[in-house]
Design an enzyme around this catalytic site. Sequence first.
Site, PDB file in Angstrom:
ATOM      1  N   ARG A 121      13.255 -24.713 -25.716  1.00  0.00           N
ATOM      2  CA  ARG A 121      12.824 -25.602 -24.610  1.00  0.00           C
ATOM      3  C   ARG A 121      13.394 -25.198 -23.265  1.00  0.00           C
ATOM      4  NH1 ARG A 121      13.681 -29.073 -28.661  1.00  0.00           N
ATOM      5  NH2 ARG A 121      11.748 -29.814 -29.616  1.00  0.00           N
ATOM      6  N   LYS A 143       7.016 -18.962 -10.823  1.00  0.00           N
ATOM      7  CA  LYS A 143       5.773 -19.021 -11.612  1.00  0.00           C
ATOM      8  C   LYS A 143       5.875 -17.994 -12.728  1.00  0.00           C
ATOM      9  CE  LYS A 143       2.179 -20.352  -8.318  1.00  0.00           C
ATOM     10  NZ  LYS A 143       0.881 -19.880  -7.793  1.00  0.00           N
ATOM     11  N   GLU A 185       0.882  -6.589  -0.429  1.00  0.00           N
ATOM     12  CA  GLU A 185       1.516  -7.918  -0.364  1.00  0.00           C
ATOM     13  C   GLU A 185       2.479  -7.980   0.819  1.00  0.00           C
ATOM     14  OE1 GLU A 185       0.613 -10.409  -2.254  1.00  0.00           O
ATOM     15  OE2 GLU A 185      -0.112  -9.574  -4.160  1.00  0.00           O
ATOM     16  N   LYS A 227       8.767 -15.680   1.358  1.00  0.00           N
ATOM     17  CA  LYS A 227       8.336 -16.299   0.103  1.00  0.00           C
ATOM     18  C   LYS A 227       9.267 -17.457  -0.254  1.00  0.00           C
ATOM     19  CE  LYS A 227       6.333 -16.345  -4.181  1.00  0.00           C
ATOM     20  NZ  LYS A 227       5.635 -15.646  -5.244  1.00  0.00           N
ATOM     21  N   GLU A 237       3.138 -25.667  -5.622  1.00  0.00           N
ATOM     22  CA  GLU A 237       1.829 -25.399  -5.034  1.00  0.00           C
ATOM     23  C   GLU A 237       0.896 -26.595  -4.991  1.00  0.00           C
ATOM     24  OE1 GLU A 237       0.129 -21.605  -5.934  1.00  0.00           O
ATOM     25  OE2 GLU A 237      -1.764 -22.103  -4.976  1.00  0.00           O
ATOM     26  N   ARG A 241       1.989 -23.753  -0.071  1.00  0.00           N
ATOM     27  CA  ARG A 241       2.203 -22.509  -0.806  1.00  0.00           C
ATOM     28  C   ARG A 241       0.909 -21.696  -0.893  1.00  0.00           C
ATOM     29  NH1 ARG A 241       6.021 -21.780  -6.183  1.00  0.00           N
ATOM     30  NH2 ARG A 241       5.542 -19.592  -6.581  1.00  0.00           N
ATOM     31  N   ASN A 245      -2.070 -17.136  -0.698  1.00  0.00           N
ATOM     32  CA  ASN A 245      -3.326 -16.657  -1.286  1.00  0.00           C
ATOM     33  C   ASN A 245      -4.242 -15.978  -0.277  1.00  0.00           C
ATOM     34  OD1 ASN A 245      -2.609 -17.597  -3.818  1.00  0.00           O
ATOM     35  ND2 ASN A 245      -3.438 -19.633  -3.402  1.00  0.00           N
ATOM     36  N   HIS A 248      -6.764 -13.404  -1.317  1.00  0.00           N
ATOM     37  CA  HIS A 248      -6.791 -13.441  -2.777  1.00  0.00           C
ATOM     38  C   HIS A 248      -8.070 -14.032  -3.358  1.00  0.00           C
ATOM     39  CE1 HIS A 248      -2.733 -12.092  -2.487  1.00  0.00           C
ATOM     40  NE2 HIS A 248      -2.497 -12.204  -3.774  1.00  0.00           N
ATOM     41  N   HIS A 252      -9.199 -11.640  -6.060  1.00  0.00           N
ATOM     42  CA  HIS A 252      -9.275 -12.029  -7.470  1.00  0.00           C
ATOM     43  C   HIS A 252     -10.680 -11.830  -8.025  1.00  0.00           C
ATOM     44  CE1 HIS A 252      -5.487 -14.784  -7.202  1.00  0.00           C
ATOM     45  NE2 HIS A 252      -5.179 -13.582  -7.655  1.00  0.00           N
ATOM     46  N   HIS A 265      -4.186  -4.875  -8.427  1.00  0.00           N
ATOM     47  CA  HIS A 265      -4.204  -6.136  -7.680  1.00  0.00           C
ATOM     48  C   HIS A 265      -4.034  -5.891  -6.169  1.00  0.00           C
ATOM     49  CE1 HIS A 265      -3.488 -10.287  -6.633  1.00  0.00           C
ATOM     50  NE2 HIS A 265      -2.325  -9.966  -6.122  1.00  0.00           N
TER      51      HIS A 265
HETATM   52  N1  LIG Z   1       4.705 -14.945 -10.869  1.00  0.00           N
HETATM   53  C1  LIG Z   1       4.163 -14.729  -9.698  1.00  0.00           C
HETATM   54  O1  LIG Z   1       4.350 -15.469  -8.742  1.00  0.00           O
HETATM   55  C2  LIG Z   1       3.313 -13.506  -9.532  1.00  0.00           C
HETATM   56  C3  LIG Z   1       2.940 -13.081  -8.255  1.00  0.00           C
HETATM   57  C4  LIG Z   1       2.198 -11.913  -8.124  1.00  0.00           C
HETATM   58  C5  LIG Z   1       1.852 -11.194  -9.259  1.00  0.00           C
HETATM   59  N2  LIG Z   1       2.226 -11.621 -10.486  1.00  0.00           N
HETATM   60  C6  LIG Z   1       1.903 -10.856 -11.690  1.00  0.00           C
HETATM   61  O2  LIG Z   1       2.555  -9.603 -11.625  1.00  0.00           O
HETATM   62  C7  LIG Z   1       1.826  -8.671 -12.427  1.00  0.00           C
HETATM   63  C8  LIG Z   1       1.720  -7.360 -11.694  1.00  0.00           C
HETATM   64  O3  LIG Z   1       3.011  -6.869 -11.426  1.00  0.00           O
HETATM   65  P1  LIG Z   1       3.266  -5.328 -11.126  1.00  0.00           P
HETATM   66  O4  LIG Z   1       2.345  -4.877 -10.085  1.00  0.00           O
HETATM   67  O5  LIG Z   1       4.716  -5.181 -10.926  1.00  0.00           O
HETATM   68  O6  LIG Z   1       2.751  -4.625 -12.462  1.00  0.00           O
HETATM   69  P2  LIG Z   1       3.499  -4.068 -13.751  1.00  0.00           P
HETATM   70  O7  LIG Z   1       4.615  -4.922 -14.173  1.00  0.00           O
HETATM   71  O8  LIG Z   1       2.439  -3.794 -14.737  1.00  0.00           O
HETATM   72  O9  LIG Z   1       4.098  -2.683 -13.224  1.00  0.00           O
HETATM   73  C9  LIG Z   1       3.217  -1.657 -12.803  1.00  0.00           C
HETATM   74  C10 LIG Z   1       3.471  -0.358 -13.561  1.00  0.00           C
HETATM   75  O10 LIG Z   1       4.666   0.254 -13.079  1.00  0.00           O
HETATM   76  C11 LIG Z   1       5.560   0.531 -14.156  1.00  0.00           C
HETATM   77  N3  LIG Z   1       6.903   0.436 -13.574  1.00  0.00           N
HETATM   78  C12 LIG Z   1       7.575  -0.682 -13.229  1.00  0.00           C
HETATM   79  N4  LIG Z   1       8.692  -0.375 -12.583  1.00  0.00           N
HETATM   80  C13 LIG Z   1       8.762   0.973 -12.514  1.00  0.00           C
HETATM   81  C14 LIG Z   1       9.682   1.881 -11.943  1.00  0.00           C
HETATM   82  N5  LIG Z   1      10.755   1.458 -11.260  1.00  0.00           N
HETATM   83  N6  LIG Z   1       9.423   3.215 -12.067  1.00  0.00           N
HETATM   84  C15 LIG Z   1       8.315   3.641 -12.714  1.00  0.00           C
HETATM   85  N7  LIG Z   1       7.403   2.823 -13.250  1.00  0.00           N
HETATM   86  C16 LIG Z   1       7.611   1.497 -13.146  1.00  0.00           C
HETATM   87  C17 LIG Z   1       5.205  -0.485 -15.199  1.00  0.00           C
HETATM   88  O11 LIG Z   1       5.603  -0.072 -16.477  1.00  0.00           O
HETATM   89  C18 LIG Z   1       3.687  -0.540 -15.053  1.00  0.00           C
HETATM   90  O12 LIG Z   1       3.110   0.539 -15.719  1.00  0.00           O
HETATM   91  C19 LIG Z   1       0.493  -9.317 -12.729  1.00  0.00           C
HETATM   92  O13 LIG Z   1       0.472  -9.724 -14.076  1.00  0.00           O
HETATM   93  C20 LIG Z   1       0.455 -10.521 -11.813  1.00  0.00           C
HETATM   94  O14 LIG Z   1      -0.286 -11.583 -12.361  1.00  0.00           O
HETATM   95  C21 LIG Z   1       2.949 -12.755 -10.630  1.00  0.00           C
HETATM   96 ZN   LIG Z   2      -1.028 -11.115  -4.918  1.00  0.00          ZN
END
Ligand SMILES: NC(=O)c1ccc[n+]([C@@H]2O[C@H](COP(=O)([O-])OP(=O)(O)OC[C@H]3O[C@@H](n4cnc5c(N)ncnc54)[C@H](O)[C@@H]3O)[C@@H](O)[C@H]2O)c1
Ligand SMILES: [Zn+2]
Length: 366
Positions: A121, A143, A185, A227, A237, A241, A245, A248, A252, A265
């Site tokens: 939990r 999030k 971003e 942020k 949100e 917040r 977006n 986005h 999206h 993305h």
């Molecule tokens: N929680 C939130 O508020 C929020 C906000 C924006 C995005 N997201 C989520 O984040 C995700 C995307 O995140 P991302 O762009 O980091 O993608 P990701 O985590 O898939 O990383 C991108 C790629 O880079 C690789 N990688 C990571 N760090 C590395 C490093 N230092 N050196 C070499 N390779 C590396 C990973 O293995 C992957 O292949 C999505 O699922 C999205 O929905 C969440």
């Molecule tokens: Zn984004």
Amino acid sequence: VRILNVPLGERSYRIKIGAGLLSSLGVECARLGFGRRCAVISDTNVAPRFGSRAQAALRAAGFEPALIRIEAGEQAKSLKTFETCCEQLAAQWLERRSLVIALGGGVVGDLAGFAAAAFLRGIAFVQVPTTLLAQVDSSVGGKVGVNLKAGKNLVGAFHQPRLVLCDLDTLRTLPQREYRAGLAEVIKYGIIHDRGLFGRLERDVKRLLAREGRTLEFVVARCCKIKAEVVEEDETETGRRAILNFGHTVGHALEAISRYGRYLHGEAISIGQVVAARISHEVLGLAQRDVDRVCALFRQCGLPTQVRLSRSELDRLLATMKVDKKVVHCEVKFVLAKRIGHVEIGQTVPEKLLRAAFDAGPKNRD
Ligand SMILES: NC(=O)c1ccc[n+]([C@@H]2O[C@H](COP(=O)([O-])OP(=O)(O)OC[C@H]3O[C@@H](n4cnc5c(N)ncnc54)[C@H](O)[C@@H]3O)[C@@H](O)[C@H]2O)c1
Ligand SMILES: [Zn+2]
């Protein structure tokens, strides 16, 4: 090293930004005062690069860290991987006072954070983001969650981390395309909230692309601060917040109609922000000069700014936007810019204008 505070009462935490911070992970976690047992969750790209360094730092501070590896990529952000993670947390005898450490990009952060939110939990977790996107966006704000077949991020929770540690050195191994996607971003923060940041990005675009240390430290810290402020104002949100977006709604929808295959993305929201800027010119009087600056900066960062869509693809895109979860009463609401550095939420846009914004790119004219 820069230190920021995210003031959320009992859920307050710090963000530390600097080069080489991974080696202080153990000391930083020890300060938080949790039990010896902990688990580092990472993926198959990040674990081989930084996993043992993270574990060594934790051991040196008296922790007994387990390492849980998930597959790299968005596919792993699933209920299935979530289940495997939780089973492994149980197998490692993690208990209420244990800590989960998310070491990786946004996928690892969202998944590990959700496992931490649900296991027993809810246990504490620390974010160690290793992509630019994760450092400036997903690791801050609480999030967490996973995807369903029906759509992205449809199951999740709000669960704030106890600490965010951004080691800028980890960004050195990031593939160029991923790094540039993160810049989309970064630019967004300039447009929605900080004209000065936008100007600095324009001036320092070469240093930024070269991942120059001091520029990175300034930029990551500035974005995290924005942020953090937005999250502080509106943790779950319900209103403001939503400024995050910007770009986005279209972004999206582009990701969805291309079945998450064509664009990262960051690339999709790059196009989305340019479209939003054009609409902003029509609806809120954003100066044409500023529309051009927005477009130019994305382009200089090697990001796409336009998309060639057939009539039927555009129809599909518009239909997809209408089923986005941010739609209120079947009307698509946009975040639009009045000027660089200031946006307004909840803007309705006539469909004709929206279509015109897609046709406005020089390459789309035929
Ligand atoms: N929680 C939130 O508020 C929020 C906000 C924006 C995005 N997201 C989520 O984040 C995700 C995307 O995140 P991302 O762009 O980091 O993608 P990701 O985590 O898939 O990383 C991108 C790629 O880079 C690789 N990688 C990571 N760090 C590395 C490093 N230092 N050196 C070499 N390779 C590396 C990973 O293995 C992957 O292949 C999505 O699922 C999205 O929905 C969440
Ligand atoms: Zn984004």
